[in-house]
Write a protein that holds these residues in place. Structure first.
Motif, PDB file in Angstrom:
ATOM      1  N   GLY A  58       0.561  -1.259  -0.048  1.00 33.05           N
ATOM      2  CA  GLY A  58      -0.042  -0.409   0.113  1.00 33.05           C
ATOM      3  C   GLY A  58       1.079   1.007   0.206  1.00 33.05           C
ATOM      4  N   PRO A  59       0.493   2.376   0.197  1.00 35.74           N
ATOM      5  CA  PRO A  59       1.215   3.664  -0.016  1.00 35.74           C
ATOM      6  C   PRO A  59       2.175   3.813   1.895  1.00 35.74           C
ATOM      7  CG  PRO A  59      -1.181   4.510  -0.454  1.00 35.74           C
ATOM      8  CD  PRO A  59      -0.801   2.950  -0.398  1.00 35.74           C
ATOM      9  N   PHE A  60       3.124   4.495   1.196  1.00 37.43           N
ATOM     10  CA  PHE A  60       3.878   4.521   2.123  1.00 37.43           C
ATOM     11  C   PHE A  60       4.659   3.325   2.472  1.00 37.43           C
ATOM     12  CE2 PHE A  60       0.700   7.440   3.206  1.00 37.43           C
ATOM     13  CZ  PHE A  60       1.092   8.645   3.413  1.00 37.43           C
ATOM     14  N   ALA A  61       4.672   1.736   1.726  1.00 33.89           N
ATOM     15  CA  ALA A  61       5.391   0.746   2.529  1.00 33.89           C
ATOM     16  C   ALA A  61       6.333   0.286   1.158  1.00 33.89           C
ATOM     17  CB  ALA A  61       4.453  -0.600   1.961  1.00 33.89           C
ATOM     18  N   GLU A  62       7.205   1.365   0.863  1.00 28.70           N
ATOM     19  CA  GLU A  62       7.849   1.424  -0.087  1.00 28.70           C
ATOM     20  C   GLU A  62       8.884   0.461  -0.613  1.00 28.70           C
ATOM     21  OE1 GLU A  62       9.730   5.461  -1.575  1.00 28.70           O
ATOM     22  OE2 GLU A  62       7.716   6.395  -0.271  1.00 28.70           O
ATOM     23  N   SER A  63       9.234  -0.647   0.450  1.00 24.14           N
ATOM     24  CA  SER A  63       9.858  -1.591   0.577  1.00 24.14           C
ATOM     25  C   SER A  63       9.517  -2.679   0.435  1.00 24.14           C
ATOM     26  CB  SER A  63      10.583  -2.337   1.686  1.00 24.14           C
ATOM     27  OG  SER A  63       9.820  -2.348   2.758  1.00 24.14           O
ATOM     28  N   GLN A  98      -4.858   1.990  -5.860  1.00 23.91           N
ATOM     29  CA  GLN A  98      -4.846   2.502  -4.983  1.00 23.91           C
ATOM     30  C   GLN A  98      -3.461   2.942  -4.940  1.00 23.91           C
ATOM     31  OE1 GLN A  98      -6.790   4.847  -2.722  1.00 23.91           O
ATOM     32  NE2 GLN A  98      -8.885   3.308  -3.490  1.00 23.91           N
ATOM     33  N   THR A  99      -2.775   2.147  -4.658  1.00 25.23           N
ATOM     34  CA  THR A  99      -0.888   2.339  -4.388  1.00 25.23           C
ATOM     35  C   THR A  99      -0.443   2.952  -5.180  1.00 25.23           C
ATOM     36  OG1 THR A  99      -0.813   0.177  -3.174  1.00 25.23           O
ATOM     37  CG2 THR A  99       1.193   1.283  -3.681  1.00 25.23           C
ATOM     38  N   LEU A 100      -1.157   2.427  -6.615  1.00 25.88           N
ATOM     39  CA  LEU A 100      -0.563   3.274  -8.244  1.00 25.88           C
ATOM     40  C   LEU A 100      -0.920   5.223  -8.011  1.00 25.88           C
ATOM     41  CD1 LEU A 100      -1.673   1.196 -11.710  1.00 25.88           C
ATOM     42  CD2 LEU A 100       0.976   1.846 -10.016  1.00 25.88           C
ATOM     43  N   ALA A 101      -2.212   5.000  -7.237  1.00 24.81           N
ATOM     44  CA  ALA A 101      -2.547   6.233  -7.542  1.00 24.81           C
ATOM     45  C   ALA A 101      -1.925   7.593  -6.540  1.00 24.81           C
ATOM     46  CB  ALA A 101      -3.881   6.882  -7.190  1.00 24.81           C
TER      47      ALA A 101
END
Length: 201
Positions: free
Chosen positions: A66-71, A190-193
């Motif tokens: 999801g958003p912010f979970a960049e790892s 949602q994550t792409l957006a």
């Protein structure tokens, strides 16, 4: 006293037909380093329950994204799809490997429910938190490419089987009244957006 802690679905091995919490899992070479670490956490929680009566809920998370979970795997795929200098061939993962991807908002719902759990007789509990279905890296690439404008296509011909079930959510439904709200596709969009907003800004 009680506490809620994060465990992982990596304690389930590929040889298991069902990923249920009532299956006795032993330490062995099939477990990843993370799986061994979290299985130790669960054993310690059980010990503290037996010795001191401390209530605990271990949440066995699937592949959280999801958003912010960049790892996460998801962010790695999204970054590569938007970077013209990257290729999906550089991903060091089996494109046919199956994961139970679970969106971060569903994870938060499960954590909040666990914090308010009215405990049954047993004081140490583990609960699966996932989507209940499996998706492959190929499925992820398909969704990302179809909505990002990228067309790498290099891994599309890798065979995979999506008939394998994900994590069993029976206990989560019964104890936590948990039902995932986001489908895999909706969560990816949602994550792409979010990622697109960050890139533009």
């Amino acid at each position: 006293p009680r506490f809620v802690y994060g465990s992982t679905a990596e304690i389930y091995t590929e040889a298991m037909d069902e990923k249920r919490e009532d299956v006795d899992i032993a330490f062995g070479p099939d477990l990843s380093t993370k799986g061994i670490s979290k299985l130790l956490d669960e054993r310690l929680a059980r010990l503290y329950s037996e010795l001191y009566g401390i209530q605990s809920v271990g949440l066995r998370f699937g592949e959280v994204y999801g958003p912010f979970a960049e790892s996460s795997i998801v962010h790695d795929i999204i970054r590569r799809s938007m970077d013209t200098l990257s290729s999906m061939d550089d991903i060091e993962l089996d494109a046919s490997s199956l994961y139970d991807f679970v969106y971060i908002d569903d994870v938060i719902d499960a954590i909040m429910a666990a914090l308010q759990l009215d405990f049954p007789a047993r004081k140490d509990i583990v609960v699966n938190v996932g989507s209940g279905s499996s998706s492959s890296i190929n499925d992820l690439i398909d969704i990302v490419e179809s909505h990002s404008g990228s067309r790498d296509g290099s891994r599309k011909n890798v065979a995979h089987n999506n008939e394998e079930p994900g994590l069993s959510l029976d206990r989560a439904r019964y104890l936590l009244n948990f039902e995932p709200r986001y489908s895999f596709k909706d969560g990816i969009l949602q994550t792409l957006a979010w990622y697109n907003d960050q890139t533009i800004n």
